[in-house]
Every structure is written in C-alpha cells, then in structure tokens.
Write a protein that holds these residues in place. Structure first.
Motif, PDB file in Angstrom:
ATOM      1  N   LEU A 176      30.778  42.254  45.630  1.00  0.00           N
ATOM      2  CA  LEU A 176      30.995  41.934  44.504  1.00  0.00           C
ATOM      3  C   LEU A 176      32.432  40.495  44.583  1.00  0.00           C
ATOM      4  CD1 LEU A 176      31.694  45.206  43.009  1.00  0.00           C
ATOM      5  CD2 LEU A 176      29.616  43.680  42.390  1.00  0.00           C
ATOM      6  N   ALA A 177      31.937  40.069  43.004  1.00  0.00           N
ATOM      7  CA  ALA A 177      32.765  38.953  42.813  1.00  0.00           C
ATOM      8  C   ALA A 177      34.630  39.102  42.884  1.00  0.00           C
ATOM      9  CB  ALA A 177      32.706  38.681  41.305  1.00  0.00           C
ATOM     10  N   ASP A 178      34.772  39.778  42.304  1.00  0.00           N
ATOM     11  CA  ASP A 178      36.737  39.970  43.118  1.00  0.00           C
ATOM     12  C   ASP A 178      36.850  40.684  44.318  1.00  0.00           C
ATOM     13  OD1 ASP A 178      35.328  42.438  43.041  1.00  0.00           O
ATOM     14  OD2 ASP A 178      37.004  43.747  42.145  1.00  0.00           O
ATOM     15  N   SER A 179      35.836  40.256  45.564  1.00  0.00           N
ATOM     16  CA  SER A 179      35.988  40.820  47.040  1.00  0.00           C
ATOM     17  C   SER A 179      36.990  39.423  47.497  1.00  0.00           C
ATOM     18  CB  SER A 179      34.417  40.629  47.512  1.00  0.00           C
ATOM     19  OG  SER A 179      34.696  41.278  49.112  1.00  0.00           O
ATOM     20  N   ASN A 180      37.448  39.317  48.399  1.00  0.00           N
ATOM     21  CA  ASN A 180      38.164  39.028  49.335  1.00  0.00           C
ATOM     22  C   ASN A 180      38.313  39.874  50.776  1.00  0.00           C
ATOM     23  OD1 ASN A 180      40.766  40.499  50.273  1.00  0.00           O
ATOM     24  ND2 ASN A 180      41.340  40.323  47.527  1.00  0.00           N
ATOM     25  N   SER A 181      38.751  38.844  51.471  1.00  0.00           N
ATOM     26  CA  SER A 181      39.420  39.739  53.265  1.00  0.00           C
ATOM     27  C   SER A 181      40.599  40.999  53.200  1.00  0.00           C
ATOM     28  CB  SER A 181      39.723  39.088  54.070  1.00  0.00           C
ATOM     29  OG  SER A 181      41.046  38.053  53.774  1.00  0.00           O
TER      30      SER A 181
END
Length: 191
Positions: A176-181
């Motif tokens: 999803l767009a709010d995903s990060n590492s």
C-alpha cells in the motif's frame, strides 16, 4: 462488515462508517476499548455505528467468514503471529480483504540508531529484545513467551508473512501507499 483487530481507539474504522455505512467492529486487548471506541465514534457523529469488544487477536469471538474487510495496523507485532493470522483468515469471507501494517526488522534497527545516542541501557534493551524475539520466532516457529518477553513485539518479514498467508488461503495483492522499509503495509486477499 469491517473488523479492526487491535483497534485501539477505533479511528481506522471511521472511514468505513462514513463512506460505506458498514457495520464496524473493533477488538482490542485493552479493557477500556468499549468506552474509548464508542466515545471516538460518538464525537465523529457515528454514535451506535461501531461495536467495540475486549478480545485477543489470537482468539476472535466471531463466526467463520463474518467480515468482508479486516484491518490490523501495527498490532500483529504484539500478538502471537501464527495464531492471529489464522484467526483473521478464519473470519474473512472468501475474496475479502485484509489491510495489514507490520514492523519489519528495519523498524527496530532504526530505534537502536536513535536510542544509542542516549547511552541508556534500558532504552537500548527494548529494540534488542524485540529483534531477538523476532529472530527466534523465524528460526524456531515459536514466539518467546513470559518473563522478559511479556509485552514485547516481534518483527515480521515478507517471507514469513507469505508463508503464513499461504497456509491460511491468503495472498498479498500489493503493498500500500503508506508502506516503507520499517513499517510495510499490505493489501491481502482471501482466495
């Protein structure tokens, strides 16, 4: 119908109450979930549209295939992962969706980088314990329980999640767009 597992105050349910007029149910291990969630819904103008229950993600008090959507945002790290994933899969209807946000190992390494500046052993202990518990979970298939592990998180990797999802007839559709590492977010579908 929408379920938020580890709902806290229930704010993740508000868009579903507003735009879809869905039946919104939140569960959380905190005993005050009912009063807090109801208050949030009332203040937002959705009094009576949300039901909040004190329950654990590893033992959801609902029939099989009860929900079209399940939300679990950064609550899985605090649960016994395999049981909670199996329970969420059990209550999702076929072709239903799970919105999941987790903590990756990078989250705890980031916490270590910030806390090392403080030179406080107690501040450093928490991310080290979480990293150790997550590693033990990956290597042994069991999450550490009791003692030092009480209230501690474990991380999730995409590989671990895919393995557990496959066992439970779930599959990752996309990030999803709010995903990060550090805190990946996934849209998951029940097959």
């Amino acid at each position: 119908d929408v379920l938020d597992v580890g709902c806290g105050a229930g704010q993740q349910l508000l868009p579903f109450a507003e735009k879809r007029n869905s039946k919104c149910v939140g569960v959380d291990a905190a005993p005050e979930v009912s009063s807090v969630g109801s208050e949030v819904f009332e203040k937002a103008g959705f009094a009576g549209k949300g039901e909040f229950i004190c329950a654990f993600g590893e033992d959801l008090p609902f029939d099989d295939e009860s929900f079209d959507v399940v939300i679990c945002r950064v609550a899985l790290p605090y649960m016994e992962n395999r049981k909670a994933i199996a329970e969420m899969a059990r209550v999702i209807r076929p072709h239903g969706k799970l919105f999941l946000k987790t903590h990756a190992p990078a989250f705890y390494f980031g916490m270590l980088r910030e806390r090392i500046k403080l030179l406080n052993p107690k501040q450093l202990a928490y991310p080290l314990i979480c990293l150790t518990g997550g590693t033990l979970n990956l290597l042994t298939g069991k999450q550490p329980q009791g003692g030092i592990w009480n209230g501690k998180e474990v991380f999730q990797t995409r590989g671990f999640l895919e393995q557990e999802f496959k066992k439970n007839k779930l599959r990752i559709v996309r990030e999803l767009a709010d995903s990060n590492s550090q805190t990946p977010s996934y849209l998951i579908e029940k097959t």
